[in-house]
Design a protein around this motif. Sequence first.
Motif, mmCIF file in Angstrom:
data_model
loop_
_atom_site.group_PDB
_atom_site.id
_atom_site.type_symbol
_atom_site.label_atom_id
_atom_site.label_comp_id
_atom_site.label_asym_id
_atom_site.label_seq_id
_atom_site.Cartn_x
_atom_site.Cartn_y
_atom_site.Cartn_z
ATOM 1 N N ASP A 65 32.648 11.553 -77.902
ATOM 2 C CA ASP A 65 32.228 11.049 -76.589
ATOM 3 C C ASP A 65 33.739 11.936 -75.766
ATOM 4 O O ASP A 65 33.084 12.473 -74.512
ATOM 5 N N ASP A 66 34.953 11.371 -76.257
ATOM 6 C CA ASP A 66 35.795 11.955 -75.553
ATOM 7 C C ASP A 66 35.553 14.024 -75.407
ATOM 8 O O ASP A 66 35.930 14.589 -73.782
ATOM 9 N N ASP A 67 35.106 14.243 -76.531
ATOM 10 C CA ASP A 67 35.704 15.933 -76.306
ATOM 11 C C ASP A 67 34.277 16.494 -75.417
ATOM 12 O O ASP A 67 34.397 17.123 -74.460
ATOM 13 N N PHE A 68 33.111 15.366 -75.363
ATOM 14 C CA PHE A 68 31.557 15.865 -74.667
ATOM 15 C C PHE A 68 32.178 15.918 -72.547
ATOM 16 O O PHE A 68 31.712 16.492 -71.541
ATOM 17 N N MET A 114 32.327 18.542 -70.150
ATOM 18 C CA MET A 114 31.966 18.554 -68.869
ATOM 19 C C MET A 114 32.524 18.402 -67.741
ATOM 20 O O MET A 114 31.821 18.593 -66.749
ATOM 21 N N ARG A 115 33.263 17.835 -67.510
ATOM 22 C CA ARG A 115 33.906 17.055 -65.954
ATOM 23 C C ARG A 115 35.535 18.153 -66.265
ATOM 24 O O ARG A 115 35.319 18.156 -64.946
ATOM 25 N N PRO A 175 28.318 24.556 -64.855
ATOM 26 C CA PRO A 175 28.866 23.874 -63.706
ATOM 27 C C PRO A 175 29.249 23.029 -63.886
ATOM 28 O O PRO A 175 28.912 22.203 -63.369
ATOM 29 N N TYR A 176 31.117 23.382 -64.258
ATOM 30 C CA TYR A 176 31.547 21.434 -64.868
ATOM 31 C C TYR A 176 32.204 21.466 -63.261
ATOM 32 O O TYR A 176 32.508 20.318 -63.071
ATOM 33 N N THR A 177 32.327 23.129 -62.695
ATOM 34 C CA THR A 177 32.691 22.338 -60.979
ATOM 35 C C THR A 177 32.001 21.008 -60.590
ATOM 36 O O THR A 177 31.972 20.628 -59.495
ATOM 37 N N LYS A 191 24.713 12.791 -73.456
ATOM 38 C CA LYS A 191 25.776 13.230 -74.590
ATOM 39 C C LYS A 191 24.637 12.271 -75.541
ATOM 40 O O LYS A 191 23.991 13.224 -76.515
ATOM 41 N N ALA A 192 23.765 10.954 -75.097
ATOM 42 C CA ALA A 192 23.195 10.004 -76.290
ATOM 43 C C ALA A 192 22.677 10.829 -76.188
ATOM 44 O O ALA A 192 21.410 10.601 -76.956
#
Lengths: 160, 301
Positions: free
Chosen positions: B93-96, B100-101, B116-118, B132-133
Motif C-alpha cells: 500500500d505504501d509503494d502505491f 500516486m502522490r 499526473p501525480y501532480t 489499489k484494491a
Amino acid sequence: MTLRKLLIALVALLVLGIGFTFVEAQEDDDAPEIAYRQRLMKGHGASMGSIGDFLKYKLPYGSNHVAVHAKNISEYATLIPAAFEKKIADGKTDAKPEVWDNWDDFVAKANALNVAATELSAAAAGGDMRAMMPNVKALGDACRGCHNDYRKPEEERYPR
Amino acid sequence: MNPARILPVIGVVLAALLVASLTVSSQEAEAEKTAVERGAYVVQAAGGCTCHMNPGLEAFSLSGGRPIKTPFGTIYGTNLTPDPDTGIGGWSDDDFMKAMREGIGPDGKVYYPVFPYTSFTKMTDQDVLDMKAYLDTLEPVNNANKEPEFGFPYSARSTISVWRGLHFDAERFEPDSEQTDDWNRGAYLSEALAHCGECHTPRTFMGATDEDMYYAGSVEGPEGELAPNITPDEATGVGSWSIPDMTWFLQTSFKPDGDDAQGLMGEIVTHGYQYLSDADLKAIAVYLASLEAIENEVTPP
C-alpha cells in the motif's frame, strides 16, 4: 539571362499558375457537395442537441419528441453514403481521405448510426427517460466511432 | 487572549468540524460499497486511466504499452495490472501511495510528470487505497514497461528531480469552507481525480502548468490534440454552457449543439466520466462554472 532561361522561367510560371487555378477551380466545383454534407451533418447534430435539451432539462413535451428526433437521425444516416460517395478530401472539408480508402467500413458505420438511432427512437416510445440513457450513449458511440476514424480532429480542421 | 487571535482559531475549528461532518455523512452513504467497488469508481473518476491501456489487446486492459506523444518525446503507459514481474503485483500500500502522490516508484525511480501525480497528490488516503484494491483485482497481464523516448536533457531522470524541486509539492486537497459542498466535491474531482488541468491548462516552456491560465486551454495537449478552454469565458470558453449542458457532456460526450467529443476527451468519457453519479458530474460542472473566465482562443498553431 539567356532568352532560353527566360522562356523556361515563363513556362514554369505559366504551369504553376494553371496548377493553382486548377486546384482553386476544383475546390469551387466541389463547394456545393461540401456545403450539402456539412448541412446534413449539422442536421444530425441539431436533432442530437434537441434530444439533449429534452433529457437534460426534462422538458414536459412527451417522449415522442425524443422518438421523432432519433427517427430523424436514423433517416439522415441513410443519406450519408450517397452524400459522401464522390471523393472530396481537399478544400473546406474536414473529411479524411480514409473515408474513400475504407469505403465499406465508412458505409458500415453510417449503417450502425442508423441502427443505434432507430433503437433510441423505439426506447423513447416507452417514455422512461432513465431507460433511454444506454441508447443515447450507444448513439454517441456510433457518432464518435465514425468521427474518430473519418473526421479530422480539431487541430487539423480547415480554418473557419 | 485577544479576540482577534481567538477568532481565526474558532474559524479553523468550525471548518474542521464541517469537514469532519461531511466526511462522516459521505462515509455512511458509501459504507455499503466494498473497497474494490469504490476503487473502480475512483478509476472512472480519473477518466478510466486510459493512458495505461494495452494497444496490443483486443479487450480493454490496463496492462500498458500505449504510446503517448508529448512535446518532449514519446512515453509509454505502464502496466497497472497485478502481474508480479511487469505490473504492480507485490506492491505494498505504501509503494502505491508513494507512486500516486509523490511520483516515486518502489525502486526509487522518479516518474516523468506525464503521469499526473501532480494532480493525484491531492487524493485522499482512502481513494488511493481503494484504487489499489480495485487494480489488484484486474486480470494480470505480463507486459513489460517501455522506457520513454525523450531527447536530452529530458532523457536524464535527474532532470525530473530538478523539475520536481521547482514545480511539485506533495499536498493533499484542502476543502474551502467558504464554498458549498457541491463546489468542494467538484474541485476535488476536477483537481485530484479527473486531472482536467493536466491537458486543459497550457504549459510553460518548462513543462509546468501555467497557473495564470488555469483551465484556459492548450494547443499542445497530449497526442498533439487541442484541449479547449473550459473556463466560463463567453467567447472563447464554455461560458455559454449551462450546468446541465456540462453534466450532459460529461455523461454522453455530446456538446450543446449536438456535436460529439472526439479523441482523448471522447475516450475518457467512454471509459470513465459517463459512469459517475449525476451528483458528482453536477459538482464538476458547478466547479468549472465558478472558475475565473479567461479569454484564450485555442486554435491550431
